[in-house]
Structures are given as structure tokens and as C-alpha cells.
Design an enzyme around this catalytic site. Structure first.
Site, PDB file in Angstrom:
ATOM      1  N   CYS A  22     -37.507  63.664 -54.089  1.00 40.11           N
ATOM      2  CA  CYS A  22     -38.448  64.513 -54.807  1.00 40.11           C
ATOM      3  C   CYS A  22     -38.737  65.767 -53.986  1.00 40.11           C
ATOM      4  O   CYS A  22     -38.257  65.922 -52.862  1.00 40.11           O
ATOM      5  CB  CYS A  22     -39.751  63.760 -55.084  1.00 40.11           C
ATOM      6  SG  CYS A  22     -40.637  63.272 -53.582  1.00 40.11           S
ATOM      7  N   CYS A  25     -40.213  65.212 -50.580  1.00 35.05           N
ATOM      8  CA  CYS A  25     -39.206  64.852 -49.578  1.00 35.05           C
ATOM      9  C   CYS A  25     -38.570  66.114 -48.993  1.00 35.05           C
ATOM     10  O   CYS A  25     -38.347  66.221 -47.780  1.00 35.05           O
ATOM     11  CB  CYS A  25     -38.125  63.976 -50.194  1.00 35.05           C
ATOM     12  SG  CYS A  25     -38.711  62.414 -50.854  1.00 35.05           S
ATOM     13  N   CYS A  93      -3.291  66.349 -18.121  1.00 32.86           N
ATOM     14  CA  CYS A  93      -3.930  65.693 -16.978  1.00 32.86           C
ATOM     15  C   CYS A  93      -5.390  65.424 -17.298  1.00 32.86           C
ATOM     16  O   CYS A  93      -5.894  65.797 -18.363  1.00 32.86           O
ATOM     17  CB  CYS A  93      -3.817  66.557 -15.718  1.00 32.86           C
ATOM     18  SG  CYS A  93      -4.673  68.145 -15.865  1.00 32.86           S
ATOM     19  N   CYS A  96      -7.557  68.303 -18.286  1.00 30.49           N
ATOM     20  CA  CYS A  96      -7.422  68.742 -19.679  1.00 30.49           C
ATOM     21  C   CYS A  96      -8.351  67.949 -20.591  1.00 30.49           C
ATOM     22  O   CYS A  96      -9.018  68.527 -21.460  1.00 30.49           O
ATOM     23  CB  CYS A  96      -5.976  68.575 -20.151  1.00 30.49           C
ATOM     24  SG  CYS A  96      -4.772  69.559 -19.247  1.00 30.49           S
ATOM     25  N   ASP A 512     -21.508  28.950 -30.859  1.00 27.42           N
ATOM     26  CA  ASP A 512     -22.114  28.316 -32.017  1.00 27.42           C
ATOM     27  C   ASP A 512     -21.304  27.049 -32.294  1.00 27.42           C
ATOM     28  O   ASP A 512     -20.141  26.952 -31.884  1.00 27.42           O
ATOM     29  CB  ASP A 512     -22.075  29.281 -33.205  1.00 27.42           C
ATOM     30  CG  ASP A 512     -22.531  28.620 -34.488  1.00 27.42           C
ATOM     31  OD1 ASP A 512     -23.624  28.038 -34.491  1.00 27.42           O
ATOM     32  OD2 ASP A 512     -21.770  28.671 -35.470  1.00 27.42           O
ATOM     33  N   ASP A 700     -19.657  32.706 -36.046  1.00 25.52           N
ATOM     34  CA  ASP A 700     -18.894  33.049 -37.244  1.00 25.52           C
ATOM     35  C   ASP A 700     -19.737  33.258 -38.486  1.00 25.52           C
ATOM     36  O   ASP A 700     -19.219  33.659 -39.530  1.00 25.52           O
ATOM     37  CB  ASP A 700     -17.860  31.955 -37.536  1.00 25.52           C
ATOM     38  CG  ASP A 700     -18.506  30.686 -38.076  1.00 25.52           C
ATOM     39  OD1 ASP A 700     -19.617  30.365 -37.628  1.00 25.52           O
ATOM     40  OD2 ASP A 700     -17.902  30.038 -38.934  1.00 25.52           O
ATOM     41  N   ASP A 704     -25.402  34.071 -37.086  1.00 25.81           N
ATOM     42  CA  ASP A 704     -24.956  34.371 -35.725  1.00 25.81           C
ATOM     43  C   ASP A 704     -24.964  35.865 -35.431  1.00 25.81           C
ATOM     44  O   ASP A 704     -24.822  36.271 -34.272  1.00 25.81           O
ATOM     45  CB  ASP A 704     -23.531  33.836 -35.494  1.00 25.81           C
ATOM     46  CG  ASP A 704     -23.453  32.321 -35.605  1.00 25.81           C
ATOM     47  OD1 ASP A 704     -24.420  31.662 -35.183  1.00 25.81           O
ATOM     48  OD2 ASP A 704     -22.440  31.812 -36.111  1.00 25.81           O
TER      49      ASP A 704
END
Length: 815
Positions: A22, A25, A93, A96, A512, A700, A704
Site C-alpha cells: 500500500c 508501505c 595468480c 589477480c 538422529d 533426515d 532435524d
């Protein structure tokens, strides 16, 4: 009259904002941006979600962009970021790479920039909307050629590396042909005196010198032109690099020798010697060294090139009328059906519709045994079909495929910098200027205290040529390049390069339990309580992805139980899940979800837990009405993985949300003594933090993810959820816990290789620069020839590259 100072220069920057909804904002965002020091004017456009910012130089993005980001974040309208990769030609190198990084970091909109000498790339984090072409142009003005890297370009494309090797080889060959007569006529006489006398008697000194002048000039003007066109401008800009050292050294030898040939009266008679052979041989040896370096870099990136080549170019697509036609893979879309004949590579990710076969997934998991595939199973692009024919419905194409994601992850890791690189960056920032200063001081000391001008020239040129910032620049990135590539072949993906260094130093790895050390495919072993226990539990668990939920659903299917519909599903990580079923609140989960447990069910639960089984309580309106016990199977290699880690002097721990009895029963069978059971996700996070930064965590599941993100190194099972994978620093493409040991082995080998390279690179320069300056001469030692200095410099880079290539043969626990 006092001259007025020039008005400050204004620059512009466009940001793409999030959260604008709006006019209020817009006003708040404009105020936030305008309050940043250096900003002259800021306007925000609601229709385009952009902000145009005018700011005064010398305010640069290195200070402005992060400040703008912080101000907008605090205001609630964060600016979007983009990650781009520039291909940069001309970096030779460490000096660079440092210069490219500083140039990029000084550009408006750049948040971070990292240049990689081994990949010839620069990875840049910018504010969305930043002019990428402008970044490439800025790098170009610094003396390098840069362009945004396309989708089909990158480490996986070997064509550019092959072209570079071919170009350098042709230049080195031409330089060698032109240099050979110069070298033979000048140095041959030092080796075989009669040959020297024959040359002088047949041709005379002046014609020989003229021939050497012409050939050496051709060497510098054609195959050696790159050193002059790159090195001299870099020197004039105040940013000398490796090319500058070679250019100043060869031009000094050439110019001095030319003066001796054409105006000898300017040089004392005792110092009238030519060094054309030094200039020509230096160029030739440096070109030979860079050819070998380019070839070795191509071999270092071979892992990604092999991954890219795994995807076929065409696929056999079924048309609407059932006719099968060959179609380019780039034109495939999800939903199409393709046929896979025996022995063919699967073109893209998909789901098997028909057929039975065994698919070789070694490229994905590192496991040598084929995996059986049938209807409903997922197949991955790039894997090899066995002896059966499959019909596959495409699920992912392009960047969404597993193969593309693996390639992107490895490239991302290869382009990163390790914390150990910070020391190298600080040294190389001043290395070349310091070497040039040492060369001047060396020449001055030889003029003041040495035999004469010729010896001073030899010492100064030798110092310039023997210094090797190339080896320092390559020491870290080339080891990361090879190490992460070899790890990918083993089914271990390092999502971030710095994870290599952290994992190499871990002293403890916490696991786990479910889905990590166990199969994660548990089966229901017992149901007690009300008759509707299973049906109600299945109704709630239908919306859950937890392995225990899948076990309940599988049992309901096996018993053909009618499962009622559920609404308002809510997952409570570490506790269980809840939903409304037939107008009642049904809860399924751990004992901690309920205020009280029926004594009879509690006794049965205790017995099951003592046997290592998990217990799910089922409650209606907060009252327990039954329980379901579930048993999981320990993964085949889980115990071997724990033993392998112990051999590596890494202790193992288990952190589980399961009951104390169930967790300890599993841990005892695996050889784990440190067990924390009944831990909620927040508890896992606290436990990992308490273990310290030298701890890795393997998990997994969604629950976790916080622990994976907080651990010193988060290791995610590739068979787990996307959230867990995104939170991990390392991804194991196989569900085999032994891959954790492989990851540690690879990390330690890579970091050890980096240390060897750094010791060599710094030790080489520290030891041989004084020798080149003539430090051994007062003690009866030799004065180093510029030709030998050039050879030593070339061999220094080749040593670093060859040492890194040894990582390609590192063996893991599994193979």
C-alpha cells in the site's frame, strides 16, 4: 583565486523490494532508504515493487548495499538478492583474484564477491536488479575479460578448457621453435667450448647477437605478447600481477641486451654481455608451465564434466497416437511419457509406469549394486537402465532434476572459499609489489657491492621471475575443486566449500535415530486398546510424512481398514500430530502429549520400549484410547559406520525423540554409548549447541532441520526431506551411514592436501627468492640464472596442481 572543489558524483541503484502492499508501505520504505548515509534521493514504486536510489560517490556498495539491506529488513521490506557467476579470463595468480574481488566489491549493488583462480570464475551476490553487464565491464576495465556465465557454460563444460590448452600449447610450441636457436648459440658454448669457438669463427659475435635479438623480439612480440599487454598496463595501474613480473623481467633482459648490441658505448666493456636467451627461455618455460597448468585444471574439474555428460541428448517420447519418436531432452516437459530400452541412460527424472528393471545409480549414490525399479518407483536422470524396458512419466526437467541439482551443489562448493584462504588473500595482496621492490633492492645492492651491472641485472631479473604467486593462488581452490568432485563420485555432496574445513576438524558426530541409523520404514508390531484405534490413527497420520505415520498407514491398508476423513491436521514436531476426525480431536504421538496414561497400556508400552520398539499413543479428546507399537530395522551398515568413525578418532552420539529404553536398545546394538533420548526438536538444537562447534549432526527429517543448521557441520541424508537437505552443509546421496565416514575421510584428505600446497607455495617463495637475489654468493654458492628461475617458477604451480590431483584416488570406507 581559489578553485572550487568539484561537486560530488551521483550514482544510481535500483532495488527490488518485497512486502509492499500500500501507499503507507511506500512511504515507510522511502524513509528507511533515505535515512541511510550517502543516499541523496530514494523513490519507491508500488506497481513495480522497486526502489530507485541516488547516492553520492565515494560511497560504494561495499558500505552502502549492506546498510541498505539492513535498513530495509528492519523496515519490513527486504530487498531481493541474486547470485550470478562471471567467467573471467586473464586471471593468472592470486594477485589477480584479489584485484577482481576488490573491483567487484566496489560496484553499486554488490554484497559479496569471490574470485576462483582454478575455475576462472567470480561468484557475486548482488541486489536484485543490479546491472550484470556493468559488473563485467568493471572487471574489463581492471584488465580482465569477463562475461556472465550462461546456463550451458561452467565447470562442467570442458570445451573452454580444451580451447585454452590448445591455444597455450600452440604459443608454447612457437616460442620453443624461436627460442631454440637463441638458447643453443648462447648456452651451447658454455657446455662445449669448441662449439663456442666454432660459432665465433664462423659467424662472429655481432651477427649471432643480431640473430638472437630478432628471434627474441619475435618471441616477446607474438607468443609472449600476453605478458606485455596484460602485465605492463597492470603495473601502470598500480596493481602488478604475475604477468607484470614476467613482463618487467623479460623486458629488462631484452632491453639491456639490445643496448649492448646497438649502442655498446653506453655499457662498461666488462659488462657487455647479452641475455636474450634468458628473456626467450623465460617466456617459453612460463608458457609451457601454463599449458600444463591448464591441462591439470581440466583434469581437476573432470568430475563435474562427467556429471554433465551423464544426461543423454535425446529421449524416446511416446506421442498421443502411441508412436515413439526421438526428441531432444531440452524440449521435454513434465507429464510426457518416455521409453527406456535396456542399457540406455534415463534422460530425466520420472516415475515408472510399466516394466521391471535394475538401475545402476552409482553416479548418484556411489553404491555399485543396481537398484530394482518397478511401477510407482522414482527413477533419476543420468542413471543407467539394466536389462528391462521401462515406461517413465517425466516428473522433473532441466534445473529441477536430481542430476542438475547435484551439479549445481558441487559447483557452488567448488566456487567457495575456505577460512584458511583468508591468510593467503592477505599475503597475496602485497606479494607482487613486495617482490618488485625486492628486485629493485637486489639490483641496487649488486650494483653497490657486486662485480658490475650485468650481475645486478641477472639477480634482479631472477627475483622477478622466480616469485610465484600462481602457486599460492591455486593452492586452496584447486584442492577444493578436485576434493569436492571426488566426494561427489562417492555420493557425498558438499553444499558449501567451508564445510570441508569444519568437517575435517570434527571430534564428535551426533546421529538422529529414525531414518538415519534405522531404515526409517518401520512396521506395526502390536495394536492395543479400542477397536477403532488403528482407523483413527490412520486418519490423522494420512497427512504426515513421518516414517512412523507411514507404518500406521501401511498397516491400515494391509488390514483393509476403512479410514475416516480428517480435517485441521497439525504436526507437533517431537510430540506427534493432531486432527479432527468425526467431530472429535484425535491425537497420535508420544506419551508427553497426554496428561495421564492407562496403567495397563503403560506396562505394555514399557515392555515394547525395552525391546527397542517405538510407541504411539492414540487419544480422543485428550484421553488415551489405545496404543500402537512400531519396530524399525537398523540399517545394514550402521554398526560398521560407527566403528569406522571410531577408527577415525571421531566419537558417535545418538539424539532421538524416542523413549529412553527404545533409543538405548538401538544404540547398544550399534556400539553407541552416548545417548540422549526423549529429545524434542528444540532439545536437539540445545544438545547440539552444548556439544560445541567441533560437532557434526546427521539427520533426515523436518524436525532435524534446526539442529542441522546449528551444528558445526550439518550432514543431511539425501533420502530425507527437502527441508533437511536445505539445512545441511553436506548431503549424502545414499541413505548409507557409512557415507558419513567417507565424508570425513574426504574432508580430511582435502584439507591435508591444501595444507601441503600452502606449505609448498609459501616455502618455495620464502626459500628461493633469497637464493635468486644471490644470498648464497657470499658463502661460495651459485648465482641463480633467470632461466632456472623461470623453470622453478613453472614447476611450482605444476607441483601444486599435481598434488591436488592425488585426491582423485582417495578411497572411502565403501570403495
Amino acid at each position: 583565486m581559489t578553485e572550487l572543489p568539484a561537486p560530488p558524483t551521483e550514482h544510481s541503484l535500483r532495488l527490488t523490494l518485497e512486502g509492499l502492499s500500500c501507499a503507507s508501505c511506500v512511504l515507510r520504505a522511502e524513509r528507511a532508504v533515505s535515512a541511510v548515509p550517502g543516499v541523496v534521493r530514494a523513490t519507491v514504486n508500488l506497481s513495480t515493487n522497486t526502489s530507485d536510489v541516488r547516492f553520492i560517490a565515494p560511497t560504494t556498495a561495499r558500505g552502502l548495499a549492506p546498510t541498505l539491506m539492513a535498513a530495509l529488513d528492519q523496515a519490513g521490506y527486504p530487498a531481493k538478492q541474486d547470485h550470478i557467476t562471471l567467467s573471467v579470463d586473464g586471471m593468472t595468480c592470486a594477485a589477480c583474484t584479489g584485484r577482481v574481488e576488490r573491483v567487484l566489491q566496489a560496484q553499486p549493488g554488490v554484497l559479496a564477491a569471490t574470485a576462483n583462480l582454478a575455475l576462472r570464475q567470480a561468484s557475486v551476490t548482488v541486489l536484485a536488479g543490479t546491472d550484470v553487464a556493468g559488473l563485467a565491464a568493471a572487471v574489463g576495465r581492471a584488465g580482465y575479460s569477463a562475461h556472465p556465465q550462461g546456463a550451458e557454460e561452467g565447470a562442467g563444460q570442458s570445451g573452454g578448457a580444451d580451447d585454452e590448452v590448445g591455444r597455450l600449447a600452440r604459443q608454447a610450441g612457437l616460442a620453443a621453435i624461436l627460442t631454440l636457436p637463441v638458447f643453443v648459440t648462447e648456452m651451447g658454448g658454455h657446455v662445449f667450448a669448441p662449439f663456442h669457438h666454432w660459432l665465433l669463427g664462423t659467424f662472429g659475435a655481432q651477427p649471432l647477437w643480431l640473430m638472437q635479438f630478432v628471434l627474441t623480439t619475435l618471441v616477446l612480440a607474438f607468443p609472449g605478447r600476453h605478458f606485455l599487454t596484460k602485465g605492463v598496463p597492470a603495473l601502470l595501474r598500480g596493481g602488478p600481477d604475475m604477468n607484470s613480473l614476467v613482463a618487467v623481467g623479460t623486458l629488462s633482459a631484452w632491453a639491456y641486451s639490445s643496448v649492448v648490441v646497438f649502442v655498446p658505448g653506453l655499457v662498461p666493456e666488462a659488462a657487455r654481455a647479452v641475455y636474450f636467451e634468458a628473456a626467450a627461455v623465460i617466456v617459453t618455460l612460463v608458457l609451457v608451465g601454463r599449458t600444463l597448468e591448464a591441462r591439470a585444471r581440466g583434469q581437476a574439474g573432470a568430475a563435474i564434466a562427467r556429471l554433465v555428460r551423464l544426461q543423454p541428448k535425446t529421449a524416446r517420447v511416446e506421442g498421443v497416437d502411441g508412436v515413439v519418436v526421438d526428441q531432444p531432452v531440452a524440449t521435454l516437459t513434465p507429464g510426457m511419457v518416455v521409453q527406456i530400452r535396456p542399457g540406455e541412460r534415463i534422460p530425466v527424472d520420472g516415475i515408472v509406469l510399466e516394466g521391471q528393471s535394475a538401475v545402476d545409480e552409482a553416479m548418484l549414490t556411489g553404491e555399485p549394486l543396481p537398484v530394482a525399479k518397478g511401477p510407482g518407483d522414482a527413477a533419476t536422470g543420468g542413471t543407467v537402465n539394466g536389462n528391462g524396458t521401462l515406461r517413465l512419466q517425466i516428473s522433473q526437467v532441466g534445473a529441477g532434476t536430481v542430476l542438475a541439482r547435484i551439479t549445481a551443489l558441487v559447483e557452488q562448493a567448488q566456487g567457495g572459499k575456505l577460512p584458511v584462504q583468508a591468510l593467503v588473500d592477505r599475503v597475496t595482496l602485497w606479494f607482487v609489489p613486495v617482490v618488485m621492490g625486492l628486485a629493485v633492492v637486489t639490483a641496487g645492492l649488486w650494483l653497490a657491492f657486486g662485480p658490475g651491472l650485468a650481475e645486478a641485472l641477472v639477480a634482479g631479473v631472477s627475483v622477478l621471475i622466480i616469485a610465484c604467486p600462481c602457486a599460492m593462488g591455486l593452492a586452496t581452490p584447486v584442492s577444493i575443486l578436485v576434493g569436492t568432485g571426488r566426494a561427489a563420485e562417492m555420493g557425498v555432496l558438499f553444499r558449501r566449500g567451508e564445510a570441508l574445513q569444519r568437517l575435517a576438524g570434527v571430534q564428535k558426530i551426533a546421529f538422529d535415530k529414525t531414518g538415519t541409523l534405522t531404515e526409517g520404514h518401520p512396521k506395526v508390531t502390536q495394536i492395543e486398546g479400542a477397536p477403532e484405534t488403528l482407523a483413527l490413527a490412520a486418519a490423522v497420520e494420512a497427512a504426515s510424512e513421518h516414517p512412523l505415520a507411514q507404518a500406521v498407514l501401511a498397516e491400515a491398508t494391509r488390514q483393509a481398514v476403512a479410514v475416516p476423513a480428517a480435517t485441521g491436521f497439525v504436526a507437533r514436531p517431537g510430540w506427534g500430530a493432531e486432527a479432527m476426525v468425526d467431530g472429535a480431536q484425535i491425537s497420535v504421538g508420544a506419551a508427553r502429549m497426554f496428561a495421564a496414561l492407562p496403567p495397563a497400556l503403560s506396562q505394555q508400552a514399557a515392555t515394547a520400549a525395552a525391546q527397542g520398539q517405538s510407541v504411539l499413543y492414540v487419544g480422543r479428546a485428550g484421553q488415551v484410547i489405545g496404543l500402537i507399537t512400531v519396530s524399525d530395522t537398523i540399517k545394514p551398515h550402521a554398526a560398521a559406520a560407527i566403528a569406522a568413525l571410531q577408527d577415525l578418532k571421531v566419537s558417535a552420539s545418538m539424539i532421538s525423540g524416542d523413549t529412553e529404553a527404545a533409543a538405548r536398545a538401538i544404540a547398544a546394538r550399534l556400539g553407541i554409548t552416548d545417548v540422549q533420548a526423549g529429545v524434542l526438536p528444540d532439545g536437539k538444537l540445545a544438545a547440539i549447541r552444548a556439544m560445541g562447534d567441533a560437532t557434526a549432526f546427521v539427520g533426515d527429517g523436518i524436525n532435524d532441520a534446526p539442529a542441522l543448521a546449528a551444528a558445526g557441520v550439518g550432514i543431511a541424508m539425501g533420502t530425507g526431506t527437502d527441508i533437511a537437505i536445505e539445512a545441511g552443509d553436506v548431503v549424502l546421496m545414499t541413505g548409507d551411514p557409512l557415507a558419513v565416514a567417507d565424508a570425513v575421510i574426504m574432508a580430511r584428505a582435502t584439507l591435508g592436501n591444501i595444507r601441503q600446497n600452502l606449505v609448498w607455495a609459501f616455502g618455495y617463495n620464502a626459500a628461493l627468492i633469497p637464493v635468486a637475489a644471490g644470498a648464497l654468493v657470499p658463502f661460495g654458492g651459485p648465482q641463480l640464472s633467470p632461466m632456472l628461475a623461470a623453470g622453478a617458477m613453472a614447476l611450482s604451480s605444476i607441483f601444486v596442481l599435481s598434488n591436488a590431483l592425488r585426491l582423485k584416488v582417495v578411497k572411502g570406507v565403501r570403495r
